[in-house]
Design an enzyme around this catalytic site. Sequence first.
Site, short mmCIF file in Angstrom:
data_model
loop_
_atom_site.label_atom_id
_atom_site.label_comp_id
_atom_site.label_asym_id
_atom_site.label_seq_id
_atom_site.Cartn_x
_atom_site.Cartn_y
_atom_site.Cartn_z
N HIS A 99 1.04 -1.06 -0.20
CA HIS A 99 0.00 0.09 0.05
C HIS A 99 0.92 1.33 -0.06
O HIS A 99 1.95 1.37 0.80
CB HIS A 99 -0.95 -0.06 1.16
CG HIS A 99 -1.75 1.08 1.29
ND1 HIS A 99 -3.19 1.18 0.58
CD2 HIS A 99 -1.76 2.33 1.76
CE1 HIS A 99 -3.84 2.34 0.58
NE2 HIS A 99 -2.87 3.09 1.42
N ASP A 132 -14.98 2.66 7.22
CA ASP A 132 -13.93 3.43 6.57
C ASP A 132 -14.53 3.94 5.28
O ASP A 132 -14.23 5.16 4.85
CB ASP A 132 -12.89 2.37 6.18
CG ASP A 132 -11.66 3.28 5.44
OD1 ASP A 132 -11.13 4.10 6.21
OD2 ASP A 132 -11.45 2.81 4.26
N LYS A 153 -8.55 -1.88 6.39
CA LYS A 153 -8.74 -2.48 5.38
C LYS A 153 -7.98 -3.76 4.97
O LYS A 153 -8.34 -4.85 4.23
CB LYS A 153 -8.70 -1.50 3.86
CG LYS A 153 -9.80 -0.57 3.97
CD LYS A 153 -9.77 0.44 2.66
CE LYS A 153 -8.63 1.26 2.57
NZ LYS A 153 -9.02 2.57 3.30
#
Length: 440
Positions: free
Chosen positions: A87, A166, A192
């Site tokens: 990420h 989220d 996530k």
Amino acid sequence: MKRALLAVPSLIAAKRDGRALTDPELRAIVAGAARGDIPDYQLSALLMAIVWRGMTTRELSTWTEAMIDSGERLRWDRLRAPAVDKHSTGGVGDKVSLPLAPLAAVCGLTVPMIAGRALGHTGGTLDKLEAIPGFRTALTATEIGRVLARAGFVLAGQTARLVPADRALYALRDATATIESIPLIASSILSKKVAEGARALVMDVKVGSGAFLPSRTQARALARTLIALGKQLGLPVRALLTDMDQPLGDAIGNAAEVRESIDILRGGGPADVRALTVRLGAEMLVLGRVARDRHDGARRIEAAIASGAGLERFRLGVRLQGGDPRAIDDPRRLPRARHARLVRAPRGGVVTRVDAGLLGRAATLLGAGRLRKEDRIAPGAAILLHAKVGTPVLRGDRLATVEFDDADRARAARPLIDQAFMIGARVARPRALVLEALRD
């Protein structure tokens, strides 16, 4: 059974005044956000209070766990390859996820990459992918599993049931100037990643003018927060601090960045994009225990590029997610803006600065990102760089090409683009691409 009424204003005031919220209060807020029980204006006020006051270690852990528990949790234990994800905190021209995910899958990992949309001045992976005709990012958990089983990677958005808290908070943060908060960034990312079923994570934390947290001190603090929070959640995290003072690669814009990603998988593309793809891939393979060390990991990623296996796997993933694989073979099928305008050097010298933040904001004005959460993306809008830091130029040489559909938007973006380039007399040395590596 009737739910107890949550006194949200008093909780906003408490956080505003610096009081740590209790675990039940935090869980109630997150649950209320997920259900839609708390109005946007109250959630926005609370987010701003968190930006100003921060969160304690306990608050952050409880908040993140509550976000994970607000929806379903995916598991991929039946897939034999270890589930490892990457990420990025967001940058300008950062398209690394597109070539990286299929390359890591070719090398033996499962990559369940749940990605996001444009946030602030940075591009969104989902927006880039949706520039591919027909590509579907809205998949059910069952569809995600099917794609993973066949391709070894998936690039998709959150399902309706995956961390719904989220989903609500992410959109608000983009529209209310509450993006730049270490607790909110860390909880959004890791909730996530845990919920998507990743068992380990490599973080690319951007540093510089195009990053959400421009200073190296802030970026290091975020990296350490992610590593510590990941340990509390049972998710090993390795973090790299990488340069975002100037854009990554030569293309800024959704379809343009897909084209550049295809170039990388074909063995070409800008050197910085390729180098970062290989480095992050190597870290993923080591964390997933597929490679002995970083050098072995880099060798495997390079081999997957050279053999064409990464490109073929990307083509498969595009097809499985409804995209037109002909666009991978012939990127001219990708959207292109109707108009183009050159930006030329006002004088001779050496390019000493290409400000990623200014160019990211300019690209947003062109339509490559969103000023409001309901805005539509212009997939062909782009800024294509012809000069980076250290490039010698003569007066009138090309610095960039601006591709646009809306002339008014292009006029609004032009001053930012002009300001982004600085030309001096001395050769400037670009910063190292990877500034620092952190691990537990």
